[in-house]
Design a protein around this motif. Sequence first.
Motif, short mmCIF file in Angstrom:
data_model
loop_
_atom_site.label_atom_id
_atom_site.label_comp_id
_atom_site.label_asym_id
_atom_site.label_seq_id
_atom_site.Cartn_x
_atom_site.Cartn_y
_atom_site.Cartn_z
N LYS A 44 27.89 32.78 31.57
CA LYS A 44 28.13 33.85 30.62
C LYS A 44 28.93 34.91 31.36
O LYS A 44 28.42 35.58 32.25
N THR A 45 30.18 35.03 31.01
CA THR A 45 31.07 35.92 31.76
C THR A 45 30.69 37.38 31.59
O THR A 45 30.14 37.78 30.56
N LYS A 46 30.97 38.12 32.59
CA LYS A 46 30.65 39.55 32.59
C LYS A 46 31.88 40.40 32.29
O LYS A 46 31.84 41.62 32.35
N PHE A 47 32.99 39.73 32.00
CA PHE A 47 34.26 40.44 31.78
C PHE A 47 34.74 40.23 30.36
O PHE A 47 34.33 39.30 29.68
N ARG A 48 35.65 41.12 29.95
CA ARG A 48 36.29 41.00 28.64
C ARG A 48 37.78 40.91 28.86
O ARG A 48 38.33 41.54 29.75
N GLY A 49 38.42 40.10 28.05
CA GLY A 49 39.87 39.94 28.14
C GLY A 49 40.23 38.67 28.90
O GLY A 49 39.57 38.29 29.86
N CYS A 50 41.32 38.06 28.46
CA CYS A 50 41.73 36.78 29.05
C CYS A 50 42.10 36.93 30.52
O CYS A 50 41.79 36.04 31.33
N ASN A 51 42.75 38.01 30.87
CA ASN A 51 43.19 38.17 32.27
C ASN A 51 42.01 38.27 33.22
O ASN A 51 41.99 37.62 34.26
N ARG A 52 41.03 39.08 32.88
CA ARG A 52 39.88 39.25 33.77
C ARG A 52 38.99 38.00 33.82
O ARG A 52 38.50 37.62 34.87
N VAL A 53 38.78 37.36 32.68
CA VAL A 53 37.98 36.14 32.65
C VAL A 53 38.69 35.04 33.44
O VAL A 53 38.06 34.32 34.21
N GLY A 54 40.01 34.94 33.27
CA GLY A 54 40.78 33.96 34.03
C GLY A 54 40.72 34.22 35.52
O GLY A 54 40.58 33.29 36.32
N TRP A 55 40.80 35.50 35.90
CA TRP A 55 40.71 35.86 37.32
C TRP A 55 39.34 35.49 37.88
O TRP A 55 39.23 34.94 38.98
N ALA A 56 38.29 35.75 37.13
CA ALA A 56 36.94 35.43 37.59
C ALA A 56 36.76 33.92 37.75
O ALA A 56 36.13 33.45 38.70
#
Length: 108
Positions: free
Chosen positions: A75-87
């Motif tokens: 369950k990702t802790k980020f919002r937005g494609c760029n941040r989720v992709g980076w994680a």
Amino acid sequence: MAQGQRGQPASGDGAGGRPDCRICARCLHERRTTVHIHTPFRRTTRLGGYVTTQRVRKRIEEAFGWIKTVAGQDKTKFRGCNRVGWAFIFAAAAYNLVRLPKLVTETG
């Protein structure tokens, strides 16, 4: 078709002709019923590439399982494609670092 003829399909009610019985091997044998089970794997498992594909699939699934459980990406802790992709890339790089010593000992 009359009962007892060869090739008679199984009844759709699941009772096999008996009120208190599910379709079982004994009932089907008594009724001389032909059962057809669709198995597409019979064609594919004979091919040599199937074993290789399963090995590669296992390795990929192990990586995704590690990323979801150990790296905390279930369950990702980020919002937005760029941040989720980076994680995700960061977690995949961490998995590669965890795997690296095993790969070095296998090849070296």
